[in-house]
Design an enzyme around this catalytic site. Structure first.
Site, PDB file in Angstrom:
ATOM      1  N   LYS A  13      37.382  50.448  45.516  1.00 20.58           N
ATOM      2  CA  LYS A  13      37.659  49.905  44.072  1.00 20.58           C
ATOM      3  C   LYS A  13      36.690  48.635  44.051  1.00 20.58           C
ATOM      4  CE  LYS A  13      42.063  48.245  45.128  1.00 20.58           C
ATOM      5  NZ  LYS A  13      42.077  48.807  46.620  1.00 20.58           N
ATOM      6  N   ARG A  88      49.907  45.648  42.020  1.00 14.51           N
ATOM      7  CA  ARG A  88      50.390  46.296  43.060  1.00 14.51           C
ATOM      8  C   ARG A  88      51.810  46.532  43.379  1.00 14.51           C
ATOM      9  NH1 ARG A  88      45.581  44.302  46.228  1.00 14.51           N
ATOM     10  NH2 ARG A  88      45.383  45.263  48.436  1.00 14.51           N
ATOM     11  N   ARG A 127      34.639  48.622  57.752  1.00 18.34           N
ATOM     12  CA  ARG A 127      34.064  47.915  56.791  1.00 18.34           C
ATOM     13  C   ARG A 127      33.733  46.387  57.269  1.00 18.34           C
ATOM     14  NH1 ARG A 127      37.512  47.299  51.291  1.00 18.34           N
ATOM     15  NH2 ARG A 127      39.110  46.948  52.879  1.00 18.34           N
ATOM     16  N   ARG A 160      37.357  41.817  58.355  1.00 18.33           N
ATOM     17  CA  ARG A 160      38.311  41.233  57.688  1.00 18.33           C
ATOM     18  C   ARG A 160      39.617  41.305  58.570  1.00 18.33           C
ATOM     19  NH1 ARG A 160      39.168  43.508  51.573  1.00 18.33           N
ATOM     20  NH2 ARG A 160      41.231  43.413  52.304  1.00 18.33           N
ATOM     21  N   ARG A 171      48.912  48.059  55.843  1.00 16.00           N
ATOM     22  CA  ARG A 171      48.425  48.136  54.575  1.00 16.00           C
ATOM     23  C   ARG A 171      48.612  49.388  53.636  1.00 16.00           C
ATOM     24  NH1 ARG A 171      42.987  45.687  54.258  1.00 16.00           N
ATOM     25  NH2 ARG A 171      43.138  45.338  52.017  1.00 16.00           N
TER      26      ARG A 171
HETATM   27  P1  AMP Z   1      42.649  43.496  48.776  1.00 16.87           P
HETATM   28  O1  AMP Z   1      41.358  42.757  49.322  1.00 16.87           O
HETATM   29  O2  AMP Z   1      42.790  43.987  47.291  1.00 16.87           O
HETATM   30  O3  AMP Z   1      43.122  44.374  49.860  1.00 16.87           O
HETATM   31  O4  AMP Z   1      43.845  42.428  49.063  1.00 16.87           O
HETATM   32  C1  AMP Z   1      44.045  41.712  50.556  1.00 16.87           C
HETATM   33  C2  AMP Z   1      45.228  41.252  50.443  1.00 16.87           C
HETATM   34  O5  AMP Z   1      45.702  40.192  49.757  1.00 16.87           O
HETATM   35  C3  AMP Z   1      46.459  42.291  50.433  1.00 16.87           C
HETATM   36  O6  AMP Z   1      46.610  43.005  51.538  1.00 16.87           O
HETATM   37  C4  AMP Z   1      47.690  41.519  50.188  1.00 16.87           C
HETATM   38  O7  AMP Z   1      48.509  40.620  51.134  1.00 16.87           O
HETATM   39  C5  AMP Z   1      47.186  40.414  49.326  1.00 16.87           C
HETATM   40  N1  AMP Z   1      47.203  40.965  47.757  1.00 16.87           N
HETATM   41  C6  AMP Z   1      45.975  40.909  46.949  1.00 16.87           C
HETATM   42  N2  AMP Z   1      46.129  41.484  45.870  1.00 16.87           N
HETATM   43  C7  AMP Z   1      47.808  41.296  45.783  1.00 16.87           C
HETATM   44  C8  AMP Z   1      48.740  41.735  44.796  1.00 16.87           C
HETATM   45  N3  AMP Z   1      48.407  42.159  43.397  1.00 16.87           N
HETATM   46  N4  AMP Z   1      50.000  41.551  45.149  1.00 16.87           N
HETATM   47  C9  AMP Z   1      50.232  41.139  46.302  1.00 16.87           C
HETATM   48  N5  AMP Z   1      49.556  40.756  47.361  1.00 16.87           N
HETATM   49  C10 AMP Z   1      48.200  41.017  47.042  1.00 16.87           C
END
Ligand code: AMP
Length: 214
Positions: A13, A88, A127, A160, A171
């Protein structure tokens, strides 16, 4: 154009959203990047989000909705935006719909990048990213010129915490349980397009543009 990019962690994404920004100037609204920045700055939000993120779980909906509402009001979002990592949960999708209606806007398209689970895990655990400019690499598929350092600014790359194997698996489970139902929400509205997310980033981007009629 107001767009949502969906896909499990590692689906690509962020990579595709950055291309849309480069070509069309659509700002990428990555809730993950916003939260990671809050963690780095040790804000109240960051302190609350950190343990949740490290465990690979979701930050509570009400916090996320507040963040997005504020972000969507900024001037750079008035001509369109790309949401990356939000909504999400179905509750977030519903809150987004109401908030956009209040602003006199709506979502034009939702594109979901589909990638098999084994490849997602492999992409996620390989990554690496630059903590300074947020450029994304992969140890084998897209390595930097000098191992461990960003091509753009020479900063040491990091993995990360939530891309380490245990959190990565968690996740994926959270995506399947809580985020996959969001696809049904948008499919019912006729907005969802599923796209094959396996292949070169260029090839996938070409398909993405086609799906958006661009
Ligand atoms: P990402 O970089 O999009 O994979 O987000 C990393 C982490 O941030 C996720 O695993 C969640 O813990 C938190 N996070 C990001 N976006 C959301 C969302 N829309 N709702 C809840 N938690 C989020």
């Amino acid at each position: 154009m107001n767009l949502i990019l969906m896909g499990a962690p590692g689906a690509g994404k962020g990579t595709q959203a950055r291309r849309l920004y480069a070509d069309f100037g659509l700002p990428q609204i990555s809730t993950g990047d916003i939260l990671r920045e809050a963690v780095r700055q040790q804000t109240e939000l960051g302190k609350r989000a950190r343990p949740i993120m490290e465990a690979g779980r979701l930050v509570p909906d009400e916090l996320m909705v507040g963040i997005i509402e504020e972000r969507l009001k900024s001037p750079d979002c008035q001509k369109g935006f790309v949401l990356d990592g939000f909504p999400r949960t179905v509750a977030q999708a519903e809150a987004l719909e109401h908030m956009l209606a209040r602003m006199g806007k709506r979502i034009d398209a939702v594109v979901s990048l589909e990638v098999p689970l084994a490849e997602l895990i492999e992409r996620q655990t390989g990554r690496r990213s630059c903590p300074k400019c947020l450029a994304i690499y992969h140890v084998t598929h897209n390595p930097p010129k000098r191992e461990g350092f960003c091509d753009k600014d020479g900063t040491a790359l990091v993995q990360r915490d939530d891309d380490k194997p245990e959190a990565a698996k968690k996740r994926q489970d959270v995506y399947a349980e809580q985020t996959a139902p969001v696809k049904a929400f948008y499919a019912a509205k006729g907005l969802l397009r599923n796209l094959n997310g396996v292949g070169s980033p260029d090839g996938i981007y070409a398909e993405l543009r086609k799906a958006l009629g661009k």
